[in-house]
Design a protein around this motif. Structure first.
Motif, PDB file in Angstrom:
ATOM      1  N   ARG A 140       0.820  -1.213   0.000  1.00 53.98           N
ATOM      2  CA  ARG A 140       0.000   0.000   0.000  1.00 53.98           C
ATOM      3  C   ARG A 140       0.855   1.264   0.000  1.00 53.98           C
ATOM      4  O   ARG A 140       0.393   2.335  -0.416  1.00 53.98           O
ATOM      5  CB  ARG A 140      -0.918   0.028   1.224  1.00 53.98           C
TER       6      ARG A 140
ATOM      7  N   LYS B 288       0.904   4.650  -8.505  1.00 55.54           N
ATOM      8  CA  LYS B 288       0.843   3.995  -7.195  1.00 55.54           C
ATOM      9  C   LYS B 288       0.859   5.024  -6.066  1.00 55.54           C
ATOM     10  O   LYS B 288       0.145   4.876  -5.071  1.00 55.54           O
ATOM     11  CB  LYS B 288       1.999   3.003  -7.026  1.00 55.54           C
TER      12      LYS B 288
ATOM     13  N   LYS C 259      -2.570   6.772  -5.947  1.00 56.46           N
ATOM     14  CA  LYS C 259      -3.553   5.926  -5.267  1.00 56.46           C
ATOM     15  C   LYS C 259      -3.320   5.920  -3.761  1.00 56.46           C
ATOM     16  O   LYS C 259      -4.274   5.869  -2.975  1.00 56.46           O
ATOM     17  CB  LYS C 259      -3.476   4.497  -5.819  1.00 56.46           C
ATOM     18  N   SER C 260      -2.055   5.973  -3.359  1.00 52.80           N
ATOM     19  CA  SER C 260      -1.727   5.970  -1.943  1.00 52.80           C
ATOM     20  C   SER C 260      -2.201   7.250  -1.261  1.00 52.80           C
ATOM     21  O   SER C 260      -2.633   7.220  -0.102  1.00 52.80           O
ATOM     22  CB  SER C 260      -0.214   5.808  -1.748  1.00 52.80           C
TER      23      SER C 260
ATOM     24  N   ASP D 160      -4.879   8.934  -1.962  1.00 54.82           N
ATOM     25  CA  ASP D 160      -6.307   8.749  -1.711  1.00 54.82           C
ATOM     26  C   ASP D 160      -6.551   7.750  -0.591  1.00 54.82           C
ATOM     27  O   ASP D 160      -7.421   7.948   0.265  1.00 54.82           O
ATOM     28  CB  ASP D 160      -6.993   8.272  -3.002  1.00 54.82           C
ATOM     29  N   TYR D 161      -5.739   6.688  -0.573  1.00 53.95           N
ATOM     30  CA  TYR D 161      -5.905   5.669   0.463  1.00 53.95           C
ATOM     31  C   TYR D 161      -5.629   6.235   1.854  1.00 53.95           C
ATOM     32  O   TYR D 161      -6.397   6.022   2.796  1.00 53.95           O
ATOM     33  CB  TYR D 161      -4.972   4.482   0.196  1.00 53.95           C
TER      34      TYR D 161
ATOM     35  N   HIS E 280      -8.484   8.652   2.956  1.00 52.69           N
ATOM     36  CA  HIS E 280      -9.861   8.191   3.089  1.00 52.69           C
ATOM     37  C   HIS E 280     -10.038   6.796   3.677  1.00 52.69           C
ATOM     38  O   HIS E 280     -11.140   6.456   4.109  1.00 52.69           O
ATOM     39  CB  HIS E 280     -10.553   8.245   1.716  1.00 52.69           C
ATOM     40  N   GLU E 281      -8.982   5.992   3.715  1.00 48.39           N
ATOM     41  CA  GLU E 281      -9.160   4.612   4.161  1.00 48.39           C
ATOM     42  C   GLU E 281      -8.239   4.184   5.309  1.00 48.39           C
ATOM     43  O   GLU E 281      -8.625   3.327   6.114  1.00 48.39           O
ATOM     44  CB  GLU E 281      -8.954   3.650   2.988  1.00 48.39           C
ATOM     45  N   LEU E 282      -7.047   4.741   5.381  1.00 45.73           N
ATOM     46  CA  LEU E 282      -6.089   4.280   6.383  1.00 45.73           C
ATOM     47  C   LEU E 282      -6.632   4.477   7.793  1.00 45.73           C
ATOM     48  O   LEU E 282      -7.049   5.574   8.169  1.00 45.73           O
ATOM     49  CB  LEU E 282      -4.762   5.039   6.242  1.00 45.73           C
TER      50      LEU E 282
END
Length: 356
Positions: free
Chosen positions: A294, A313, A316-317, A319-320, A323-325
């Motif tokens: 990730r 990559k 995308k990280s 955004d991750y 919003h997701e971590l």
């Protein structure tokens, strides 16, 4: 006194980079940690990256130099050679350091100093902003147990540092030379002695800092240390300060370990203001997530640093992380913690912020 703001951060000196980040622009890291060697000559009981396995691998010298040139062209300001191994085991490190400084990047090293040779110092010391040696005891026997090495390494490391001080003074180099020590139950009583020894050697500082449990680390030997029991050392160590020497007792960092959660709910620093390059060549946005795909954006053996940093990559990280971590997965008191607090406050100002 903490002349180098070791217990804080220095992002406030780079408002242009922070402004670009606030505007959503691509921000290159100010600081990159590079591991030129995966191997290590010690097996410290507290090692946070023991899960990687001390793999005997090294970066390619010429690829690394090209990478550094590319990093400098895109605004990287500093590099620390450290990482999952002992950086001084990389045979071409002196040449790489001279190149790093030549292209306009400030250089630092974190090392156990056992392999700090006269040859290396003669070639590279003038190009280095600071060397911080990991010496985690004040006596050879304790040192051997914590570093899991031969007791002779204690005097070898200190002797190497003392010769570095002599070379610095002889040539009027500006390199700051210091020791850092993890405060552990078995070495706490040795801290005043270590401080006096460091001062007598002519070092600039001794950093005494707390242990922080890495969530992927195999060792949990020191998890949950209560640092309140060691606060009396602050006053004892401060009494040794003077004549250009200071003990940085990281009281603030110790206090943060007692906080119930994180100060912020989203990491702001990753993957923007710093990066990590492993001895394999893999580029990561955070050193707490090594070998976690990730946070791996590419490899300098296949792509330039700029191609990696502007690649899909990493996008995308971003955004991750935003919003997701789950921040509870993160290591408490991570290297970017103070930077994160600063950035969080910029985006979430407290009441009456205009009353400066």
């Amino acid at each position: 006194m903490d002349e180098f703001n070791i217990d804080g951060h220095k992002l406030m000196y780079h408002p242009d980079r922070v402004h670009d980040w606030l505007q959503g622009k691509t921000v290159y890291p100010l600081y990159v940690e590079i591991s030129p060697a995966g191997a290590c000559n010690h097996r410290c009981t507290f090692c946070a990256v023991d899960y990687i396995g001390y793999k005997t691998r090294y970066l390619d010298k010429d690829i690394l130099k090209n990478c550094l040139t590319n990093m400098a062209e895109h605004g990287v300001k500093s590099v620390m050679y450290a990482g999952e191994g002992e950086p001084l085991l990389f045979k071409g490190l002196a040449e790489v350091i001279v190149h790093t400084k030549k292209v306009g990047i400030d250089v630092a090293i974190t090392t156990n100093a056992v392999a700090l040779t006269d040859k290396f110092m003669n070639e590279a010391l003038s190009s280095i902003s600071w060397i911080k040696a990991s010496v985690n005891a004040g006596a050879a026997e304790t040192y051997a147990k914590i570093h899991q090495t031969n007791a002779v390494d204690f005097e070898r490391a200190l002797g190497n540092l003392e010769r570095a001080v002599q070379l610095k003074r002889k040539n009027n180099y500006q390199t700051a030379l210091g020791i850092q020590c993890l405060l552990l139950p078995e070495n706490a009583h040795e801290m005043p002695g270590l401080a006096r020894r460091a001062k007598s050697m002519g070092l600039n500082y001794l950093v005494v800092k707390p242990y922080s449990q890495h969530l992927m680390s195999e060792t949990h030997l020191y998890e949950g240390i209560n640092y309140q029991q060691f606060q009396f050392l602050d006053e004892q160590l401060a009494a040794i300060n003077g004549d250009g020497f200071n003990v940085i007792f990281r009281r603030k960092t110790m206090a943060k370990l007692e906080e119930p959660g994180h100060y912020y709910t989203v990491c702001q620093a990753t993957p923007h203001f710093w990066a990590y390059i492993m001895a394999s060549g893999d580029v990561y946005g955070c050193s707490a997530y090594l070998e976690d795909d990730r946070f791996c954006y590419g490899n300098i053996n296949q792509s330039s640093f700029s191609e990696i940093w502007e690649g899909e990559k990493r996008k995308k990280s971003i955004d991750y992380v935003q919003h997701e971590l789950n921040i509870s997965e993160c290591r408490k008191n991570c290297r970017m913690d103070e930077v994160n607090r600063y950035l969080w406050d910029i985006k979430h100002p407290k009441p009456h912020a205009n009353f400066i």
